[in-house]
Design a protein around this motif. Structure first.
Motif, PDB file in Angstrom:
ATOM      1  N   MET A   1      15.474  -6.518  13.040  1.00  0.00           N
ATOM      2  CA  MET A   1      14.278  -7.232  12.581  1.00  0.00           C
ATOM      3  C   MET A   1      14.213  -8.608  13.237  1.00  0.00           C
ATOM      4  O   MET A   1      15.248  -9.190  13.564  1.00  0.00           O
ATOM      5  N   ASN A   2      12.981  -9.109  13.430  1.00  0.00           N
ATOM      6  CA  ASN A   2      12.871 -10.460  13.996  1.00  0.00           C
ATOM      7  C   ASN A   2      13.439 -11.465  13.003  1.00  0.00           C
ATOM      8  O   ASN A   2      13.378 -11.259  11.784  1.00  0.00           O
ATOM      9  N   LEU A   3      13.986 -12.537  13.514  1.00  0.00           N
ATOM     10  CA  LEU A   3      14.718 -13.513  12.695  1.00  0.00           C
ATOM     11  C   LEU A   3      13.871 -14.068  11.559  1.00  0.00           C
ATOM     12  O   LEU A   3      14.310 -14.138  10.400  1.00  0.00           O
ATOM     13  N   ILE A   4      12.624 -14.445  11.860  1.00  0.00           N
ATOM     14  CA  ILE A   4      11.756 -15.077  10.853  1.00  0.00           C
ATOM     15  C   ILE A   4      11.450 -14.127   9.698  1.00  0.00           C
ATOM     16  O   ILE A   4      11.312 -14.542   8.553  1.00  0.00           O
ATOM     17  N   GLY A   5      11.365 -12.828   9.998  1.00  0.00           N
ATOM     18  CA  GLY A   5      10.994 -11.863   8.973  1.00  0.00           C
ATOM     19  C   GLY A   5      12.119 -11.407   8.074  1.00  0.00           C
ATOM     20  O   GLY A   5      11.874 -10.759   7.055  1.00  0.00           O
ATOM     21  N   ARG A   6      13.361 -11.739   8.415  1.00  0.00           N
ATOM     22  CA  ARG A   6      14.496 -11.274   7.608  1.00  0.00           C
ATOM     23  C   ARG A   6      14.544 -11.986   6.259  1.00  0.00           C
ATOM     24  O   ARG A   6      14.233 -13.164   6.158  1.00  0.00           O
TER      25      ARG A   6
ATOM     26  N   THR B   1       7.536  -7.315   8.780  1.00  0.00           N
ATOM     27  CA  THR B   1       8.934  -6.985   9.080  1.00  0.00           C
ATOM     28  C   THR B   1       9.549  -6.106   7.997  1.00  0.00           C
ATOM     29  O   THR B   1      10.335  -5.202   8.291  1.00  0.00           O
ATOM     30  N   ASN B   2       9.175  -6.334   6.726  1.00  0.00           N
ATOM     31  CA  ASN B   2       9.804  -5.638   5.605  1.00  0.00           C
ATOM     32  C   ASN B   2       8.958  -4.506   5.032  1.00  0.00           C
ATOM     33  O   ASN B   2       9.208  -4.047   3.931  1.00  0.00           O
ATOM     34  N   ARG B   3       7.983  -4.047   5.828  1.00  0.00           N
ATOM     35  CA  ARG B   3       7.174  -2.915   5.377  1.00  0.00           C
ATOM     36  C   ARG B   3       8.025  -1.646   5.372  1.00  0.00           C
ATOM     37  O   ARG B   3       9.132  -1.628   5.891  1.00  0.00           O
ATOM     38  N   ASN B   4       7.468  -0.569   4.820  1.00  0.00           N
ATOM     39  CA  ASN B   4       8.089   0.747   4.955  1.00  0.00           C
ATOM     40  C   ASN B   4       7.800   1.191   6.386  1.00  0.00           C
ATOM     41  O   ASN B   4       6.664   1.507   6.734  1.00  0.00           O
ATOM     42  N   ALA B   5       8.814   1.189   7.252  1.00  0.00           N
ATOM     43  CA  ALA B   5       8.604   1.379   8.695  1.00  0.00           C
ATOM     44  C   ALA B   5       8.168   2.789   9.063  1.00  0.00           C
ATOM     45  O   ALA B   5       7.790   3.046  10.209  1.00  0.00           O
TER      46      ALA B   5
ATOM     47  N   ASN C   1      -0.615 -13.630  -1.830  1.00  0.00           N
ATOM     48  CA  ASN C   1       0.332 -12.520  -1.890  1.00  0.00           C
ATOM     49  C   ASN C   1      -0.333 -11.244  -2.390  1.00  0.00           C
ATOM     50  O   ASN C   1       0.004 -10.145  -1.940  1.00  0.00           O
ATOM     51  N   CYS C   2      -1.275 -11.398  -3.330  1.00  0.00           N
ATOM     52  CA  CYS C   2      -1.980 -10.229  -3.872  1.00  0.00           C
ATOM     53  C   CYS C   2      -2.861  -9.565  -2.815  1.00  0.00           C
ATOM     54  O   CYS C   2      -3.250  -8.403  -2.963  1.00  0.00           O
ATOM     55  N   VAL C   3      -3.190 -10.302  -1.745  1.00  0.00           N
ATOM     56  CA  VAL C   3      -4.026  -9.767  -0.662  1.00  0.00           C
ATOM     57  C   VAL C   3      -3.176  -9.410   0.560  1.00  0.00           C
ATOM     58  O   VAL C   3      -3.297  -8.334   1.134  1.00  0.00           O
ATOM     59  N   ASN C   4      -2.288 -10.339   0.935  1.00  0.00           N
ATOM     60  CA  ASN C   4      -1.530 -10.205   2.177  1.00  0.00           C
ATOM     61  C   ASN C   4      -0.674  -8.946   2.209  1.00  0.00           C
ATOM     62  O   ASN C   4      -0.704  -8.180   3.177  1.00  0.00           O
ATOM     63  N   ILE C   5       0.086  -8.710   1.142  1.00  0.00           N
ATOM     64  CA  ILE C   5       1.035  -7.588   1.139  1.00  0.00           C
ATOM     65  C   ILE C   5       0.310  -6.238   1.169  1.00  0.00           C
ATOM     66  O   ILE C   5       0.611  -5.402   2.025  1.00  0.00           O
ATOM     67  N   PRO C   6      -0.674  -5.983   0.272  1.00  0.00           N
ATOM     68  CA  PRO C   6      -1.381  -4.695   0.369  1.00  0.00           C
ATOM     69  C   PRO C   6      -2.114  -4.511   1.706  1.00  0.00           C
ATOM     70  O   PRO C   6      -2.141  -3.401   2.247  1.00  0.00           O
ATOM     71  N   MET C   7      -2.688  -5.594   2.260  1.00  0.00           N
ATOM     72  CA  MET C   7      -3.405  -5.472   3.530  1.00  0.00           C
ATOM     73  C   MET C   7      -2.448  -5.174   4.680  1.00  0.00           C
ATOM     74  O   MET C   7      -2.726  -4.342   5.541  1.00  0.00           O
ATOM     75  N   MET C   8      -1.309  -5.865   4.699  1.00  0.00           N
ATOM     76  CA  MET C   8      -0.341  -5.672   5.774  1.00  0.00           C
ATOM     77  C   MET C   8       0.283  -4.277   5.698  1.00  0.00           C
ATOM     78  O   MET C   8       0.739  -3.730   6.696  1.00  0.00           O
TER      79      MET C   8
ATOM     80  N   TYR D   1      12.158  13.757 -10.451  1.00  0.00           N
ATOM     81  CA  TYR D   1      11.756  12.471  -9.855  1.00  0.00           C
ATOM     82  C   TYR D   1      11.791  12.555  -8.338  1.00  0.00           C
ATOM     83  O   TYR D   1      12.592  13.293  -7.771  1.00  0.00           O
ATOM     84  N   VAL D   2      10.898  11.791  -7.708  1.00  0.00           N
ATOM     85  CA  VAL D   2      10.963  11.640  -6.250  1.00  0.00           C
ATOM     86  C   VAL D   2      11.356  10.189  -5.951  1.00  0.00           C
ATOM     87  O   VAL D   2      11.169   9.303  -6.786  1.00  0.00           O
ATOM     88  N   TYR D   3      11.891   9.964  -4.748  1.00  0.00           N
ATOM     89  CA  TYR D   3      12.414   8.645  -4.387  1.00  0.00           C
ATOM     90  C   TYR D   3      11.826   8.197  -3.059  1.00  0.00           C
ATOM     91  O   TYR D   3      11.506   9.021  -2.188  1.00  0.00           O
ATOM     92  N   PHE D   4      11.691   6.865  -2.883  1.00  0.00           N
ATOM     93  CA  PHE D   4      11.135   6.330  -1.643  1.00  0.00           C
ATOM     94  C   PHE D   4      11.568   4.864  -1.479  1.00  0.00           C
ATOM     95  O   PHE D   4      11.949   4.221  -2.474  1.00  0.00           O
ATOM     96  N   ASN D   5      11.512   4.363  -0.242  1.00  0.00           N
ATOM     97  CA  ASN D   5      11.838   2.955   0.013  1.00  0.00           C
ATOM     98  C   ASN D   5      10.593   2.114  -0.245  1.00  0.00           C
ATOM     99  O   ASN D   5       9.583   2.281   0.444  1.00  0.00           O
ATOM    100  N   LYS D   6      10.645   1.201  -1.201  1.00  0.00           N
ATOM    101  CA  LYS D   6       9.464   0.399  -1.539  1.00  0.00           C
ATOM    102  C   LYS D   6       9.278  -0.787  -0.593  1.00  0.00           C
ATOM    103  O   LYS D   6       8.254  -1.449  -0.619  1.00  0.00           O
ATOM    104  N   GLY D   7      10.270  -1.052   0.296  1.00  0.00           N
ATOM    105  CA  GLY D   7      10.205  -2.261   1.120  1.00  0.00           C
ATOM    106  C   GLY D   7      10.623  -3.470   0.299  1.00  0.00           C
ATOM    107  O   GLY D   7      11.001  -3.356  -0.859  1.00  0.00           O
ATOM    108  N   LEU D   8      10.533  -4.644   0.925  1.00  0.00           N
ATOM    109  CA  LEU D   8      10.950  -5.876   0.218  1.00  0.00           C
ATOM    110  C   LEU D   8       9.846  -6.926   0.291  1.00  0.00           C
ATOM    111  O   LEU D   8       9.061  -6.935   1.206  1.00  0.00           O
TER     112      LEU D   8
END
Length: 326
Positions: A90-95, A137-141, A192-199, A319-326
């Protein structure tokens, strides 16, 4: 190569969590470990060596003489710098390990320079640019996003933050001084309520990969994506809240003392340091609010996916499982 390699300690699984991830305290210890800001200073070559060691360990082979402590440190570096889905650096700034140094500088400046509209506009723009990098950087890739979608997400989130900040800044001109100090937090929360869902819109459109308890892929779910993204939004707002709500109260009180009025030039650096103190704990605590390997009951999935899973597995997959990202 086998003659030069040693087998890993008996029963050691490098991917097994060191702490119970079903409890908040277990997750807190995990994220205190991988969001350690000191890992930002680790050279690229050492990160690459850590990745090679982790991958070798997964294959059952490690260099002779490697201790379990060395393997665990390599895993710490790997988790702090490489994406859990893709394994790419991951890029440094996004970690998340950069959230303390990056976040403390930006939050401190937003809290210090809140009085004039140009200052509000500049620091909110810089903060949203930082957030966009972190969110990407922290999306579900497993869900790719186009440059156009990134651009739209960035512009929308930045616009929301600026509109909220400037609007509230003008509105609070006649309000008590403390309210004006809370404007940056309101802008950050709204953005945050806009940025994360849009990204991460591709996850909402196409769904995220869901698996059973043994990591066998079962399909893609939009409802799982919505749950994961909602939890990330809550985590990010929680991460910022204590510093941006409590620190203005502290500064409002401190600035009434004569010695503080004599050292106005140091107010900015002081706020940056205090923000760092809050974030040092709040980054791992906010990440630990929800399990990263998120779960969703079979009954809550889309009907067609639920029926497909039941047709193949019956009631063996509650149950099903998935990576939610951070």
């Amino acid at each position: 190569t086998r003659t030069k390699m040693a087998t890993i300690p008996l029963g050691f699984n490098i991917d097994a969590p060191r702490w119970d991830q079903s409890t908040f305290m277990g997750r807190l210890k995990h994220f205190l470990n991988i969001t350690d800001p000191r890992t930002v200073l680790v050279p690229e070559k050492e990160l690459d060596r850590a990745k090679a060691l982790v991958e070798g360990c997964r294959a059952g082979l490690v260099p002779p003489g490697s201790s379990q402590e060395q393997l665990l440190y390599a895993k710490k570096l790997y988790d702090s710098a490489f994406h859990p889905d893709s394994g790419e650096k991951m890029n440094l700034i996004g970690r998340m390990s950069f959230q303390v140094p990056g976040g403390m500088a930006l939050t401190g400046c937003m809290l210090q320079f809140y009085r004039t509209v140009p200052a509000v506009v500049f620091w909110q723009w810089v903060n949203q640019s930082f957030n966009a990098i972190v969110n990407y950087t922290n999306r579900n890739a497993a869900s790719p996003i186009s440059l156009r979608q990134i651009g739209v997400a960035y512009v929308t989130a930045t616009g929301t933050a600026l509109a909220t900040a400037v609007g509230l800044n003008l509105y609070t001109k006649r309000a008590p001084p403390l309210l004006a100090r809370w404007v940056p937090f309101a802008a950050v929360a709204a953005a945050n309520c806009v940025n994360i869902p849009m990204m991460r819109q591709q996850e909402i459109i196409n769904g995220v990969t869901v698996t059973d308890g043994d990591n066998n892929e079962l399909g893609h779910s939009r409802r799982a994506a919505a749950k994961g993204i909602a939890q990330v939004v809550v985590s990010r707002i929680t991460m910022a809240a204590p510093g941006m709500i409590i620190l203005p109260i502290i500064m409002e009180r401190l600035e009434k003392f004569p010695f503080m009025q004599r050292i106005r030039v140091l107010h900015g650096p002081l706020q940056v340091l205090l923000c760092g103190g809050f974030l040092l704990f709040m980054v791992p605590a906010a990440c630990a609010l929800f399990p990263q390997r998120c779960s969703l009951a079979l009954a809550d999935l889309e009907p067609e996916l639920r029926d497909s899973i039941m047709a193949k597995h019956g009631d063996k997959v509650p149950y099903v499982y998935f990576n939610k990202g951070l």
